[in-house]
Design a protein around this motif. Structure first.
Motif, PDB file in Angstrom:
ATOM      1  N   SER A 216       0.828  -1.210   0.000  1.00 20.20           N
ATOM      2  CA  SER A 216       0.000   0.000   0.000  1.00 20.20           C
ATOM      3  C   SER A 216       0.860   1.257   0.000  1.00 20.20           C
ATOM      4  O   SER A 216       0.530   2.258  -0.646  1.00 20.20           O
ATOM      5  N   VAL A 217       1.981   1.200   0.735  1.00 20.12           N
ATOM      6  CA  VAL A 217       2.917   2.332   0.739  1.00 20.12           C
ATOM      7  C   VAL A 217       3.435   2.586  -0.673  1.00 20.12           C
ATOM      8  O   VAL A 217       3.423   3.730  -1.167  1.00 20.12           O
ATOM      9  N   VAL A 218       3.883   1.522  -1.321  1.00 20.80           N
ATOM     10  CA  VAL A 218       4.434   1.645  -2.671  1.00 20.80           C
ATOM     11  C   VAL A 218       3.373   2.157  -3.643  1.00 20.80           C
ATOM     12  O   VAL A 218       3.628   3.063  -4.445  1.00 20.80           O
TER      13      VAL A 218
ATOM     14  N   LYS B 250       3.205   5.790  -5.845  1.00 22.06           N
ATOM     15  CA  LYS B 250       3.130   5.795  -7.304  1.00 22.06           C
ATOM     16  C   LYS B 250       1.993   6.664  -7.816  1.00 22.06           C
ATOM     17  O   LYS B 250       2.121   7.357  -8.833  1.00 22.06           O
ATOM     18  N   THR B 251       0.846   6.613  -7.124  1.00 20.51           N
ATOM     19  CA  THR B 251      -0.362   7.279  -7.635  1.00 20.51           C
ATOM     20  C   THR B 251      -0.641   8.626  -6.998  1.00 20.51           C
ATOM     21  O   THR B 251      -1.184   9.521  -7.651  1.00 20.51           O
ATOM     22  N   ASP B 252      -0.283   8.793  -5.719  1.00 18.51           N
ATOM     23  CA  ASP B 252      -0.631  10.037  -5.023  1.00 18.51           C
ATOM     24  C   ASP B 252       0.441  10.385  -3.998  1.00 18.51           C
ATOM     25  O   ASP B 252       0.215  10.349  -2.794  1.00 18.51           O
ATOM     26  N   PRO B 253       1.657  10.728  -4.462  1.00 16.96           N
ATOM     27  CA  PRO B 253       2.742  11.035  -3.526  1.00 16.96           C
ATOM     28  C   PRO B 253       2.514  12.376  -2.845  1.00 16.96           C
ATOM     29  O   PRO B 253       1.834  13.262  -3.393  1.00 16.96           O
ATOM     30  N   PRO B 254       3.082  12.561  -1.655  1.00 22.62           N
ATOM     31  CA  PRO B 254       3.011  13.866  -1.008  1.00 22.62           C
ATOM     32  C   PRO B 254       3.857  14.874  -1.785  1.00 22.62           C
ATOM     33  O   PRO B 254       4.725  14.476  -2.569  1.00 22.62           O
ATOM     34  N   PRO B 255       3.647  16.149  -1.600  1.00 23.22           N
ATOM     35  CA  PRO B 255       4.433  17.139  -2.356  1.00 23.22           C
ATOM     36  C   PRO B 255       5.894  17.226  -1.923  1.00 23.22           C
ATOM     37  O   PRO B 255       6.739  17.680  -2.683  1.00 23.22           O
ATOM     38  N   ALA B 256       6.184  16.756  -0.686  1.00 25.01           N
ATOM     39  CA  ALA B 256       7.554  16.889  -0.191  1.00 25.01           C
ATOM     40  C   ALA B 256       7.819  15.849   0.895  1.00 25.01           C
ATOM     41  O   ALA B 256       6.887  15.290   1.490  1.00 25.01           O
ATOM     42  N   PHE B 257       9.108  15.585   1.134  1.00 25.55           N
ATOM     43  CA  PHE B 257       9.552  14.792   2.271  1.00 25.55           C
ATOM     44  C   PHE B 257      10.531  15.652   3.063  1.00 25.55           C
ATOM     45  O   PHE B 257      11.492  16.178   2.508  1.00 25.55           O
ATOM     46  N   ALA B 258      10.259  15.790   4.365  1.00 24.13           N
ATOM     47  CA  ALA B 258      11.146  16.564   5.242  1.00 24.13           C
ATOM     48  C   ALA B 258      11.400  17.958   4.676  1.00 24.13           C
ATOM     49  O   ALA B 258      12.521  18.463   4.732  1.00 24.13           O
ATOM     50  N   GLY B 259      10.361  18.552   4.100  1.00 24.46           N
ATOM     51  CA  GLY B 259      10.480  19.902   3.562  1.00 24.46           C
ATOM     52  C   GLY B 259      11.192  20.012   2.237  1.00 24.46           C
ATOM     53  O   GLY B 259      11.437  21.115   1.744  1.00 24.46           O
ATOM     54  N   ARG B 260      11.504  18.901   1.618  1.00 24.11           N
ATOM     55  CA  ARG B 260      12.201  18.905   0.331  1.00 24.11           C
ATOM     56  C   ARG B 260      11.235  18.478  -0.766  1.00 24.11           C
ATOM     57  O   ARG B 260      10.635  17.405  -0.695  1.00 24.11           O
ATOM     58  N   ARG B 261      11.094  19.302  -1.775  1.00 24.21           N
ATOM     59  CA  ARG B 261      10.111  19.057  -2.830  1.00 24.21           C
ATOM     60  C   ARG B 261      10.447  17.811  -3.638  1.00 24.21           C
ATOM     61  O   ARG B 261      11.620  17.522  -3.898  1.00 24.21           O
ATOM     62  N   ILE B 262       9.419  17.095  -4.021  1.00 25.55           N
ATOM     63  CA  ILE B 262       9.588  15.931  -4.890  1.00 25.55           C
ATOM     64  C   ILE B 262       9.777  16.392  -6.326  1.00 25.55           C
ATOM     65  O   ILE B 262       8.989  17.174  -6.845  1.00 25.55           O
TER      66      ILE B 262
END
Length: 486
Positions: free
Chosen positions: A406-408, A412-424
């Protein structure tokens, strides 16, 4: 029909006495024998090795009897010995193939069945698919009224039962060590006066490196060199925290380097773990600049951004493959690979074997230290000064397969815009899902298809950034499991 024999990234593995049974080993051996019969321009013979795990020698002997019953000449080791030795001997002897009974770095409750092809490396996915098909046919035959056991199947398919005289038991020979010595500057290593600690983690590596370096100016001390089916109560994977004892001995003894087997693990002169991303990068520079070797470079999806940076500067062609050294080895059958590797310690060179080999790579690292006269930490700092600094971590999360998948899927389909304040900045799906972040950072999530294990990998230019991104990744995973992550 539920068939327990499935080949993963490097062979079939199972829990001892659950799915990894003598009966299933015989089925795997019979199916493999049927494939080996189709291998042309080789002797109809098989080389069999085994590790220190519970009943490994008896599992190996059960497989040997099946091959002998199929008319193969069988040569079997008389003691636990590293997997690459089996691959080397298969190629040297021009045998149809080999079998290694081992579960590599899996916990002690596991054992495994690895198939080594005639070319001296792990069976390719094409080969293992044929073996799996043969396994399925054997199980179907049993289900519909055929012989009830794999031994009976082997006898029914052949004219005679196996004879003990057809199983030749041998000890290690000189050819493997002589070949490795020919690929390094053995004279320089012999005169280097390096102070070395070897940690065999109670596995097949034993005292091989210490014995190999006997008679040189090097001082070698082996810890955890005696075999133990329980590996001293740890998972036998040569990475932290399992290598804390090695790090402690290196620090307290003032040694130059700590080398771990089985597989590959390195600790620098301060006791700091040198991760395999750094090791591959350092050795790439060594074989190109110090040894003058040429060829292409290969890395798996969880390897460092340092590799393409170095490759670009040196003008080397770069291949990227899914995780699992078998994907690197498959490239070696078609291309001259200068060096290739994965993050879990698998590093290989075409001029040696299409196979990862911790003993040889440890020797090659000693070759690097002897050639430069520099400490390991100094070599890393110089590499960072030239190509940029990178820090890496991996976490193995024991969560249900459905939660990990489910994480994977969500990433793939709906990632967050950033991780730890760093943009994807991008999403890659070559293997699992790799999230590319700004400032040369990334985090990769990969769910095992056969066990409840989600691996999370991360790399960033600073240790602080790496830890922040990893923490954000673990927090993202928590929303998919009520039990949290461990």
């Amino acid at each position: 029909m539920n068939i327990p024999i499935k080949f993963g990234t490097d062979g079939w593995r199972g829990v001892i006495a659950d799915t990894f049974t003598f009966e299933n080993v015989r089925y795997a051996a019979q199916a493999t024998a049927e494939y080996f019969k189709t291998v042309e321009k080789t002797e109809r013979a098989v080389f069999i090795g085994f590790d220190v795990r519970f009943q490994s020698s008896k599992f190996a002997h059960a497989a040997a009897e099946v091959f002998a019953g199929n008319g193969f000449r069988v040569v079997m080791m008389d003691r636990p010995y590293p997997t690459p030795y089996v691959s080397f001997e298969v190629r040297r002897r021009k045998f149809a193939g080999g079998i290694m009974i081992t579960a590599s770095h899996n916990p002690a409750i596991f054992n495994g069945f690895k198939v080594k092809a005639h070319f001296g490396g792990s069976a390719t996915p094409t080969i293992t698919a044929k073996i799996e098909a043969a396994v399925a046919a054997l199980y179907e035959r049993r289900q519909y009224g055929g012989p009830r056991s794999a031994s009976a199947i082997a006898r029914s398919l052949n004219e005679r039962p196996p004879l003990q005289s057809e199983i030749e038991i041998i000890g290690p020979e000189k050819y493997y060590s002589e070949h490795m010595k020919s690929l390094v500057d053995w004279n320089r290593i012999s005169k280097s006066k390096l102070k070395i600690v070897v940690d065999s983690m109670h596995g097949c590596g034993g005292y091989i490196l210490e014995n190999l370096l006997a008679g040189t100016s090097c001082t070698v001390r082996t810890i955890r060199g005696d075999p133990d089916p329980l590996f001293g109560g740890i998972n036998p994977e040569p990475m932290m925290p399992q290598l804390e004892p090695l790090a402690g001995v290196v620090r307290h003894s003032g040694s130059d380097i700590g080398l771990a087997t089985d597989g590959l693990g390195i600790v620098d002169e301060t006791g700091r773990y040198v991760n395999t991303l750094q090791t591959l990068s350092l050795l790439l520079l060594h074989v190109y600049r110090n040894k003058g070797w040429r060829g292409s470079v290969a890395r798996t999806y969880s390897q460092s951004l340092m590799i393409p940076r170095i490759g670009a500067k040196l003008g080397l062609e770069l291949y990227e493959r899914p995780i699992g050294f078998k994907n690197i080895a498959e490239l070696m059958l078609e291309h001259d690979i200068l060096i290739g590797g994965e993050e879990s310690g698998g590093i290989g060179l075409s001029r040696h074997l299409p196979e990862r080999d911790g003993i040889f790579i440890n020797l090659l690292f000693l070759d690097l230290l002897a050639a430069t006269g520099k400490s390991c930490s100094q070599l890393i700092r110089e590499m960072w000064d030239e190509f940029g600094e990178f820090h890496y971590d991996r976490r193995d999360l024991h969560i249900p397969i459905e939660a990990g998948q489910s994480v994977v899927d969500r990433l793939k389909t709906d990632p967050p815009p950033a991780f730890a304040g760093r943009r994807i900045q991008g999403i890659g799906t070559l293997d699992g899902v790799k999230v590319f972040l700004e400032n040369d950072s990334w985090i990769l999530f990969r769910q095992s298809g056969t066990e409840p294990l989600l691996r999370v990998y991360c790399e960033a230019p600073t240790e602080g950034a790496m830890k922040e991104i990893m923490a954000a990744g673990l927090k993202f995973v928590e929303q998919f499991t009520s039990a949290g992550v461990s």
